[in-house]
Design a protein around this motif. Structure first.
Motif, PDB file in Angstrom:
ATOM      1  N   ALA A 105       0.873  -0.741  -0.210  1.00 51.29           N
ATOM      2  CA  ALA A 105       0.235   0.181  -0.220  1.00 51.29           C
ATOM      3  C   ALA A 105       0.800   1.429   0.141  1.00 51.29           C
ATOM      4  O   ALA A 105       0.520   2.410  -0.994  1.00 51.29           O
ATOM      5  N   ILE A 106       2.071   1.218   0.989  1.00 55.61           N
ATOM      6  CA  ILE A 106       2.783   2.563   0.740  1.00 55.61           C
ATOM      7  C   ILE A 106       3.277   2.733  -0.732  1.00 55.61           C
ATOM      8  O   ILE A 106       3.905   3.721  -1.003  1.00 55.61           O
ATOM      9  N   CYS A 107       3.719   1.388  -1.286  1.00 58.61           N
ATOM     10  CA  CYS A 107       4.638   1.258  -2.365  1.00 58.61           C
ATOM     11  C   CYS A 107       3.806   2.382  -3.430  1.00 58.61           C
ATOM     12  O   CYS A 107       4.006   3.028  -3.863  1.00 58.61           O
ATOM     13  N   VAL A 108       2.653   1.962  -3.671  1.00 63.04           N
ATOM     14  CA  VAL A 108       1.653   1.316  -4.938  1.00 63.04           C
ATOM     15  C   VAL A 108       1.041   3.119  -4.335  1.00 63.04           C
ATOM     16  O   VAL A 108       1.483   4.317  -5.596  1.00 63.04           O
ATOM     17  N   THR A 109       1.057   4.254  -3.606  1.00 60.37           N
ATOM     18  CA  THR A 109       0.553   4.974  -3.097  1.00 60.37           C
ATOM     19  C   THR A 109       1.524   6.330  -3.895  1.00 60.37           C
ATOM     20  O   THR A 109       1.076   6.901  -4.199  1.00 60.37           O
ATOM     21  N   MET A 110       2.921   5.575  -2.789  1.00 67.00           N
ATOM     22  CA  MET A 110       3.821   6.678  -3.183  1.00 67.00           C
ATOM     23  C   MET A 110       3.780   6.599  -4.873  1.00 67.00           C
ATOM     24  O   MET A 110       4.457   8.157  -5.182  1.00 67.00           O
ATOM     25  N   ASP A 191     -18.881  -7.547   8.328  1.00 61.49           N
ATOM     26  CA  ASP A 191     -19.214  -6.794   6.808  1.00 61.49           C
ATOM     27  C   ASP A 191     -18.134  -6.319   6.886  1.00 61.49           C
ATOM     28  O   ASP A 191     -18.138  -5.358   7.540  1.00 61.49           O
ATOM     29  N   PRO A 192     -17.782  -6.073   5.303  1.00 60.56           N
ATOM     30  CA  PRO A 192     -16.304  -5.018   5.662  1.00 60.56           C
ATOM     31  C   PRO A 192     -17.012  -3.812   4.076  1.00 60.56           C
ATOM     32  O   PRO A 192     -16.067  -3.151   4.156  1.00 60.56           O
ATOM     33  N   SER A 193     -18.008  -3.179   4.712  1.00 62.81           N
ATOM     34  CA  SER A 193     -18.857  -2.391   3.590  1.00 62.81           C
ATOM     35  C   SER A 193     -17.466  -0.853   3.871  1.00 62.81           C
ATOM     36  O   SER A 193     -17.678  -0.297   3.390  1.00 62.81           O
ATOM     37  N   LEU A 194     -17.906  -0.675   5.310  1.00 63.02           N
ATOM     38  CA  LEU A 194     -16.643   0.325   5.622  1.00 63.02           C
ATOM     39  C   LEU A 194     -15.585   0.334   5.005  1.00 63.02           C
ATOM     40  O   LEU A 194     -14.866   1.227   4.765  1.00 63.02           O
ATOM     41  N   ASN A 195     -15.070  -1.041   5.110  1.00 58.47           N
ATOM     42  CA  ASN A 195     -14.103  -1.490   4.768  1.00 58.47           C
ATOM     43  C   ASN A 195     -13.679  -0.220   2.740  1.00 58.47           C
ATOM     44  O   ASN A 195     -12.818   0.144   2.292  1.00 58.47           O
ATOM     45  N   TYR A 196     -15.184  -0.957   1.892  1.00 60.91           N
ATOM     46  CA  TYR A 196     -14.911  -0.910   1.166  1.00 60.91           C
ATOM     47  C   TYR A 196     -14.522   0.875   0.564  1.00 60.91           C
ATOM     48  O   TYR A 196     -14.999   1.130  -0.602  1.00 60.91           O
ATOM     49  N   LEU A 197     -16.080   0.748   1.234  1.00 57.90           N
ATOM     50  CA  LEU A 197     -16.926   2.675   1.210  1.00 57.90           C
ATOM     51  C   LEU A 197     -15.333   3.207   1.792  1.00 57.90           C
ATOM     52  O   LEU A 197     -14.821   4.554   1.191  1.00 57.90           O
ATOM     53  N   PHE A 202     -11.264   7.267   0.108  1.00 56.97           N
ATOM     54  CA  PHE A 202      -9.322   7.736  -0.446  1.00 56.97           C
ATOM     55  C   PHE A 202      -8.578   6.764  -1.688  1.00 56.97           C
ATOM     56  O   PHE A 202      -8.186   8.146  -2.147  1.00 56.97           O
ATOM     57  N   SER A 203      -8.830   5.463  -1.522  1.00 58.00           N
ATOM     58  CA  SER A 203      -7.855   5.521  -3.359  1.00 58.00           C
ATOM     59  C   SER A 203      -8.619   5.833  -4.420  1.00 58.00           C
ATOM     60  O   SER A 203      -7.447   6.411  -5.057  1.00 58.00           O
ATOM     61  N   GLY A 204      -9.835   6.650  -4.089  1.00 60.11           N
ATOM     62  CA  GLY A 204     -10.370   7.052  -5.557  1.00 60.11           C
ATOM     63  C   GLY A 204     -10.044   8.181  -5.449  1.00 60.11           C
ATOM     64  O   GLY A 204      -9.760   9.092  -6.687  1.00 60.11           O
ATOM     65  N   SER A 205      -9.637   9.053  -4.294  1.00 60.35           N
ATOM     66  CA  SER A 205      -9.430  10.498  -4.096  1.00 60.35           C
ATOM     67  C   SER A 205      -8.221  11.267  -4.867  1.00 60.35           C
ATOM     68  O   SER A 205      -7.594  11.939  -5.094  1.00 60.35           O
ATOM     69  N   ILE A 206      -7.175   9.793  -4.359  1.00 64.09           N
ATOM     70  CA  ILE A 206      -5.887   9.972  -4.422  1.00 64.09           C
ATOM     71  C   ILE A 206      -5.546   9.039  -6.437  1.00 64.09           C
ATOM     72  O   ILE A 206      -4.679  10.643  -6.569  1.00 64.09           O
ATOM     73  N   GLN A 207      -6.096   8.833  -6.605  1.00 63.87           N
ATOM     74  CA  GLN A 207      -6.077   8.016  -8.263  1.00 63.87           C
ATOM     75  C   GLN A 207      -6.811   9.762  -8.962  1.00 63.87           C
ATOM     76  O   GLN A 207      -6.209   9.956  -9.699  1.00 63.87           O
ATOM     77  N   VAL A 208      -7.652   9.794  -8.755  1.00 63.34           N
ATOM     78  CA  VAL A 208      -8.098  11.137  -9.488  1.00 63.34           C
ATOM     79  C   VAL A 208      -7.117  12.044  -9.032  1.00 63.34           C
ATOM     80  O   VAL A 208      -6.522  12.951 -10.012  1.00 63.34           O
ATOM     81  N   PHE A 209      -6.981  12.514  -7.975  1.00 65.40           N
ATOM     82  CA  PHE A 209      -6.444  13.794  -7.627  1.00 65.40           C
ATOM     83  C   PHE A 209      -4.857  13.858  -8.187  1.00 65.40           C
ATOM     84  O   PHE A 209      -4.313  14.424  -9.356  1.00 65.40           O
ATOM     85  N   THR A 210      -4.464  12.344  -8.706  1.00 61.88           N
ATOM     86  CA  THR A 210      -2.976  12.180  -9.299  1.00 61.88           C
ATOM     87  C   THR A 210      -2.946  11.911 -11.127  1.00 61.88           C
ATOM     88  O   THR A 210      -2.588  12.739 -11.500  1.00 61.88           O
ATOM     89  N   ILE A 211      -3.589  11.559 -11.016  1.00 61.87           N
ATOM     90  CA  ILE A 211      -4.256  11.187 -12.742  1.00 61.87           C
ATOM     91  C   ILE A 211      -4.465  12.593 -13.332  1.00 61.87           C
ATOM     92  O   ILE A 211      -4.380  13.735 -13.994  1.00 61.87           O
ATOM     93  N   MET A 212      -5.474  13.269 -12.675  1.00 64.90           N
ATOM     94  CA  MET A 212      -5.929  15.226 -13.217  1.00 64.90           C
ATOM     95  C   MET A 212      -4.395  15.639 -13.144  1.00 64.90           C
ATOM     96  O   MET A 212      -4.929  16.371 -14.203  1.00 64.90           O
ATOM     97  N   TYR A 259      -9.611  -1.132  -7.825  1.00 66.42           N
ATOM     98  CA  TYR A 259      -9.922  -0.282  -6.942  1.00 66.42           C
ATOM     99  C   TYR A 259     -10.664   0.729  -6.566  1.00 66.42           C
ATOM    100  O   TYR A 259     -11.691   1.134  -5.537  1.00 66.42           O
ATOM    101  N   VAL A 260     -11.743   0.973  -7.347  1.00 61.43           N
ATOM    102  CA  VAL A 260     -12.108   2.026  -7.989  1.00 61.43           C
ATOM    103  C   VAL A 260     -13.717   1.357  -8.794  1.00 61.43           C
ATOM    104  O   VAL A 260     -15.039   1.803  -8.217  1.00 61.43           O
TER     105      VAL A 260
END
Length: 309
Positions: A105-110, A191-197, A202-212, A259-260
């Motif tokens: 997770a650290i490597c992918v985000t970095m 129930d993993p609903s909170l984890n999926y959310l 967070f993953s969606g926001s990071i990817q949208v921000f960096t892709i944009m 992840y999205v």
């Protein structure tokens, strides 16, 4: 509760890459070669950059850190996958699994943040060449690198802490070749609903921000390039930015799918293929993409080889 806790699994079984038994040795050799090429290519690129003072500029500082992250990511995933292909070490303890996911997770985000920083660096260099030494100083570069690491660490901490709220009591079969968060959520008793959310937010926001950031930067770069009349300048700019854009496209495509997209229990094999791409294939491609199309790196390599000989 005590009886239920006694049934909780303390280890997982990784299914690894699903293939025919006769293909396992061949796949082992292929991925072993890829891993060795990844280590040699990325560590060689880091050595080259740090040994040549002419490459001590932001663009190559970002590149050396990208190579470091790729080495780290590949070393977190590939050795365990190689053991699994030989039918050894398929069992992984829960603590080891959590550590592996945290590292990935650290490597992918970095890497997301580094690719965005590299795109901004090219924007500053090509669109504002006169102001570039002022806008992108080594101090600014180091700050961006530090923010990339801190962002990766915090993002990993968020998902790691939420994993500890889960229990695994039904099955310990993890349909993946390493401990990733989506396969873990699929076998959770809680129930993993909170984890999926949280993943989506967070993953969606990071990817949208960096892709944009990448898209906007390279849009301005493309406009600036098309305004130039020099054929030499056009070729150089297209060569540099083209390599960056190829790397970004190959990296973010599988991540967006992983992840999205909505969770599904029917895409395990497909998820493994996409995961294989950004954890094993991309780390070996990056030094090739950035080195073979970069005249300064090639000249530095020739100089170092002459000195060595």
């Amino acid at each position: 509760m005590e009886k239920e806790n006694e049934k909780l699994w303390t280890e997982f079984v990784l299914t690894s890459l699903i293939c025919q038994p006769q293909w396992k040795i061949l796949l082992f050799l292929v991925f072993l070669v890829i891993y060795l090429m990844t280590i040699v290519g990325n560590l060689g690129l880091i050595t080259l950059i740090w040994n040549d003072p002419q490459l001590h500029i932001p663009m190559y500082l970002f590149l050396s850190n990208l190579a470091l992250v790729d080495t780290w990511l590949s070393s977190t995933v590939t050795p365990k996958m190689l053991f699994n292909l030989l039918d050894k070490g398929k069992v992984i303890s829960v603590p080891e699994c959590m550590i592996q996911f945290f590292s990935v997770a650290i490597c992918v985000t970095m890497e997301c943040f580094l690719l965005a920083s590299m795109a901004y660096d090219r924007f500053a260099a090509i669109c504002n060449p006169l102001l570039y030494p002022v806008v992108m100083t080594n101090r600014v570069c180091i700050c961006l690198l530090a923010l990339s690491f801190v962002g990766g660490f915090l993002h990993a901490i968020i998902h790691e802490s939420l994993l500890f709220r889960l229990t695994f009591c039904n099955s310990n079969i993890l349909h993946h070749f390493y401990c990733d968060i989506i396969p873990l959520l699929k076998i959770s008793c809680t129930d993993p609903s909170l984890n999926y959310l949280i993943i989506f937010i967070f993953s969606g926001s990071i990817q949208v921000f960096t892709i944009m950031t990448v898209f906007i930067s390279y849009t301005f770069v493309l406009v600036s390039i098309l305004k130039k009349k020099s054929d030499k300048g056009l070729r150089k700019a297209f060569s540099t930015c083209g390599a960056h854009f190829i790397s970004v496209f190959l990296y973010f495509g599988p991540l967006l799918f992983m992840y999205v997209h909505p969770a599904s229990s029917e895409v395990d094999d497909q998820d493994m293929i996409f995961s294989l791409f950004y954890t094993v294939i991309i780390p070996v491609l990056n030094p090739i993409i950035y080195s073979l199309r970069n005249k300064q790196v090639i000249d530095s390599l020739k100089k170092m080889l002459k000195i060595t000989v």
